[in-house]
Design an enzyme around this catalytic site. Structure first.
Site, PDB file in Angstrom:
ATOM      1  CE1 TYR A   4     -12.573 -10.204  28.749  1.00 40.91           C
ATOM      2  CE2 TYR A   4     -12.983 -12.219  29.983  1.00 40.91           C
ATOM      3  CZ  TYR A   4     -13.327 -10.933  29.651  1.00 40.91           C
ATOM      4  OH  TYR A   4     -14.433 -10.356  30.233  1.00 40.91           O
ATOM      5  CD  GLU A  26     -20.427 -10.645  30.735  1.00 39.99           C
ATOM      6  OE1 GLU A  26     -21.123 -11.687  30.738  1.00 39.99           O
ATOM      7  OE2 GLU A  26     -19.193 -10.673  30.880  1.00 39.99           O
ATOM      8  CD1 TRP A  34     -15.210 -14.646  28.252  1.00 43.50           C
ATOM      9  CD2 TRP A  34     -17.152 -13.623  27.911  1.00 43.50           C
ATOM     10  NE1 TRP A  34     -14.954 -13.317  27.987  1.00 43.50           N
ATOM     11  CE2 TRP A  34     -16.136 -12.667  27.763  1.00 43.50           C
ATOM     12  CE3 TRP A  34     -18.478 -13.214  27.737  1.00 43.50           C
ATOM     13  CZ2 TRP A  34     -16.388 -11.334  27.458  1.00 43.50           C
ATOM     14  CZ3 TRP A  34     -18.718 -11.878  27.429  1.00 43.50           C
ATOM     15  CH2 TRP A  34     -17.688 -10.957  27.291  1.00 43.50           C
TER      16      TRP A  34
END
Length: 182
Positions: A4, A26, A34
């Site tokens: 990622y 988000e 995350w």
């Protein structure tokens, strides 16, 4: 996480729907790691109709309750309702000027490239992020505070915060060439 970071984070996105998906993820990431969101991204896509704003905008209270009970995603009722409300706002923005244009025009369609040497130098939010957050909220987007919006800007490549010396930095910079504005 490495894939990622090396192929997505900080790489400029110019597609309106991809930008909206990033903003939604988000939103769910706020206060969490995350890694959790990335691991659950396929489930989020399934639960939120592939992040199709037109479909999500039609979600009602029963859908919000269903999502709040779905253990595959983050079951935060406020964030779920924020994404549904933001889908409705996205449709309005997209129909008027395009969501990508709304976001990118604020920085002249050019990713901001920072030159940080260490992770602790990277801010959690900036004045630019606060301005975009205010503009998004004014258009009906929810759960768009300055920190969440700056994280969105980083993820979507509006801001390149790859550290100096990061192997992905040059590739992210090269990918930041926008299409012609609408």
């Amino acid at each position: 996480m490495v894939a990622y970071h090396d192929r997505e984070w900080g790489f400029a996105q110019f597609d309106s729907r991809a930008l909206w998906e990033t903003l939604c993820l988000e939103t769910f990431q706020a206060g969490l790691s995350w890694a959790v969101i990335l691991r659950k991204r396929p489930a989020f896509r399934a639960a939120f109709a592939g992040f199709d704003p037109a479909r999500v905008a039609r979600f009602g209270p029963d859908d919000a309750a269903r999502l709040a009970a779905d253990s595959r995603i983050v079951r935060h009722r406020g964030k779920i309702e924020a994404v549904i409300a933001s889908a409705r706002a996205w449709i309005e923005i997209e129909s008027r000027e395009g969501f990508a244009a709304f976001v990118w025009a604020r920085q002249d369609w050019t990713p901001r490239v920072n030159a940080w040497r260490a992770p602790e130098e990277i801010p959690a939010f900036t004045a630019q992020g606060a301005d975009l957050a205010k503009a998004l909220r004014a258009r009906g987007m929810r759960w768009c505070g300055p920190t969440t919006v700056y994280a969105f800007m980083q993820a979507a490549g509006l801001v390149n915060d790859h550290l100096l010396g990061c192997p992905a930095r040059a590739a992210a910079i090269a990918a930041g060439q926008p299409p012609s504005p609408k």
